[in-house]
Design an enzyme around this catalytic site. Structure first.
Site, PDB file in Angstrom:
ATOM      1  N   GLU A 173     -36.448 -27.902  24.173  1.00 46.29           N
ATOM      2  CA  GLU A 173     -36.918 -27.595  22.817  1.00 46.29           C
ATOM      3  C   GLU A 173     -37.679 -26.292  22.926  1.00 46.29           C
ATOM      4  O   GLU A 173     -38.766 -26.240  23.490  1.00 46.29           O
ATOM      5  CB  GLU A 173     -37.793 -28.734  22.282  1.00 46.29           C
ATOM      6  CG  GLU A 173     -38.056 -28.631  20.783  1.00 46.29           C
ATOM      7  CD  GLU A 173     -39.327 -27.881  20.452  1.00 46.29           C
ATOM      8  OE1 GLU A 173     -39.211 -26.675  20.101  1.00 46.29           O
ATOM      9  OE2 GLU A 173     -40.409 -28.456  20.564  1.00 46.29           O
TER      10      GLU A 173
ATOM     11  N   CYS B  89     -43.748 -24.423  16.870  1.00 46.43           N
ATOM     12  CA  CYS B  89     -42.343 -24.026  16.848  1.00 46.43           C
ATOM     13  C   CYS B  89     -41.683 -24.414  15.528  1.00 46.43           C
ATOM     14  O   CYS B  89     -40.753 -23.750  15.079  1.00 46.43           O
ATOM     15  CB  CYS B  89     -41.603 -24.644  18.028  1.00 46.43           C
ATOM     16  SG  CYS B  89     -41.843 -26.420  18.197  1.00 46.43           S
TER      17      CYS B  89
END
Length: 463
Positions: free
Chosen positions: A234, A268
């Site tokens: 990720e 993020c």
């Protein structure tokens, strides 16, 4: 990079830690391997009891661990408490649901008798010790969203946390120990990034998961590929936030402020590129800019603070360079764009709104990891989607519209791992989380996440 707690609100080094040497790392890898051989055979009920106890202990610890998190990486203490509470929720969710998520599966709609079998099923087995390379921005949540499903599946965990959150990393190891997990089931490796390759290449380590930068992801993926080991990555995100003509502009603008500045803008999945239809552009920009300018920047331990410091001095420099590059290429600063007055200690940066960003500007293609928003004007849905997809990243996305056909079009065409309609992106234990393109691969959370580190074993029995 030293392993140390440096308060980003003051720049003061509070504690330093001696990195584990090769012998200590070896001992912990060996312990994870030994623990796996027994722990993999435990029943789901036993694993659930352990994870439930860990959740109870974390719930008791919320006030103290929140202050530790804030001291180490600078998020407002109110947000740190919310992060810890979210971890408690996820642990309990997996303790309750893991057995059902990993129940044996029968082939859907298939008659296996023509294969010569009387029965066939898929059985999920744990892989072994999993190396987790985790970042500082959500130092509890990023770890728990790996650990809760991985441990419930019967794996063991080795945590290599970011070097600026060592106290949080050590707390997590201690939390699982206090909960009663057997020795070696979950351990922290207090090391620098240089030790990661050796651990990942160790034949006793079965797989790895990483949340972090694209560069870190490439490095881990390259080593894992060479070793033919499973990985989940990720990585970065530059999430689009589309506001279309039928949207509730007031709600969209208010939510946009939170979506951009959550965790001091260092997330993020924070919305970073705001793509607004020309019909509502002026109304949205006015409200959004006013909301960003009204935020309180200051001491993250103060309950009234909305935005604390960036986690590192280098992070602030990187952000300043992105803004300067955009302005040098013709962008306008609608608010912010500088270090706040009166906050000379620490690594603070004002919430910032940019418009008129040229396609050649770095911030058009690179992730801004801090409270800086870019607002684009789009002439229609096609143009909005083109701008949204003009990014190397594809983590999540947000769409504001009351038009069902526009929702379906965005679900079909947005290049992202998630589409959140009339709300901001958030992770939840019941929903898969992850991205496409350079935002990584694989999924965390939900049933998809718990199966990432399982061996889906075909069990075939002859007639």
């Amino acid at each position: 990079m030293p392993i140390a707690t440096v308060n980003p609100a003051t720049g003061e080094t509070l504690r330093t830690f001696r990195p584990y040497g090769p012998d200590e790392v070896e001992q912990r890898v060996a312990a994870a391997d030994r623990a796996f051989r027994h722990y993999r055979t435990t029943a789901f009920g036993e694993r659930a009891a352990l994870l439930g106890r860990a959740a109870d202990l974390l719930e008791e610890d919320v006030p103290d661990i929140a202050r530790t998190v804030t001291t180490e990486m600078g998020k407002p203490v109110t947000a740190a408490r919310a992060e810890a509470a979210k971890c408690v929720k996820a642990m309990r969710w997996y303790a309750h649901n893991a057995e059902a998520l990993l129940a044996d599966e029968r082939p859907a709609g298939a008659d296996v008798r023509d294969s010569g079998a009387s029965t066939a099923r898929v059985h999920y087995r744990p892989l072994g010790p999993v190396l987790a390379v985790m970042p500082w921005n959500f130092p509890l949540w990023q770890v728990v969203r790996f650990a809760a499903p991985a441990l419930m599946a019967g794996n063991t965990g080795l945590l290599k946390h970011a070097s600026n959150v060592p106290q949080t990393a050590l707390y997590l190891e201690d939390l699982f120990r206090r909960a009663g997990y057997p020795d070696g089931v979950f351990q922290t490796l207090l090391t620098g990034s240089g030790a990661v390759e050796g651990v990942l290449r160790d034949p006793r380590v079965a797989a790895a998961t990483l949340t972090g930068s694209e560069a870190a992801g490439r490095s881990v993926a390259a080593v894992a590929g060479d070793e033919v080991k499973k990985t989940v990555l990720e990585l970065g995100g530059s999430d689009p936030y589309l506001v279309l003509p039928s949207a509730d502009v007031e709600r969209a603008a208010a939510t946009a402020v939170t979506a951009r500045t959550q965790n001091n803008g260092q997330s993020c999945i924070a919305a970073k590129r705001f793509i607004v239809h020309t019909d509502v552009y002026d109304a949205f920009l006015e409200r959004f800019t006013a909301g960003m300018a009204a935020l309180t920047v200051g001491d993250p331990m103060d309950e009234a603070t909305d935005v604390g410091p960036l986690a590192s001095e280098s992070g602030r420099v990187d952000l300043e360079e992105l803004v300067a590059d955009a302005v040098g290429r013709g962008a306008s600063v609608r608010c912010g764009g500088r270090r706040p007055e009166g906050l000379d200690r620490g690594w603070f940066y004002e919430p910032t709104v940019l418009t008129g960003v040229a396609p050649g500007a770095r911030i058009h293609r690179e992730e801004a990891f801090g409270p800086v928003a870019v607002v684009y004007r789009a002439g229609g849905l096609d143009e909005a989607l083109d701008i949204a997809n003009d990014s190397p990243f594809g983590l999540s996305s947000n769409v504001w519209t009351r038009d069902a056909s526009e929702v379906e079009r965005c679900v079909r065409d947005l290049e992202a791992g998630g589409v959140f309609v009339n709300g901001m992106t958030a992770s939840h234990p019941a929903l898969p989380f992850g991205g496409v393109k350079r935002s990584g691969y694989g999924r965390e959370l939900s049933g998809h996440g718990i199966k990432e580190f399982c061996n889906a074993t075909t069990v075939w029995q002859a007639a």
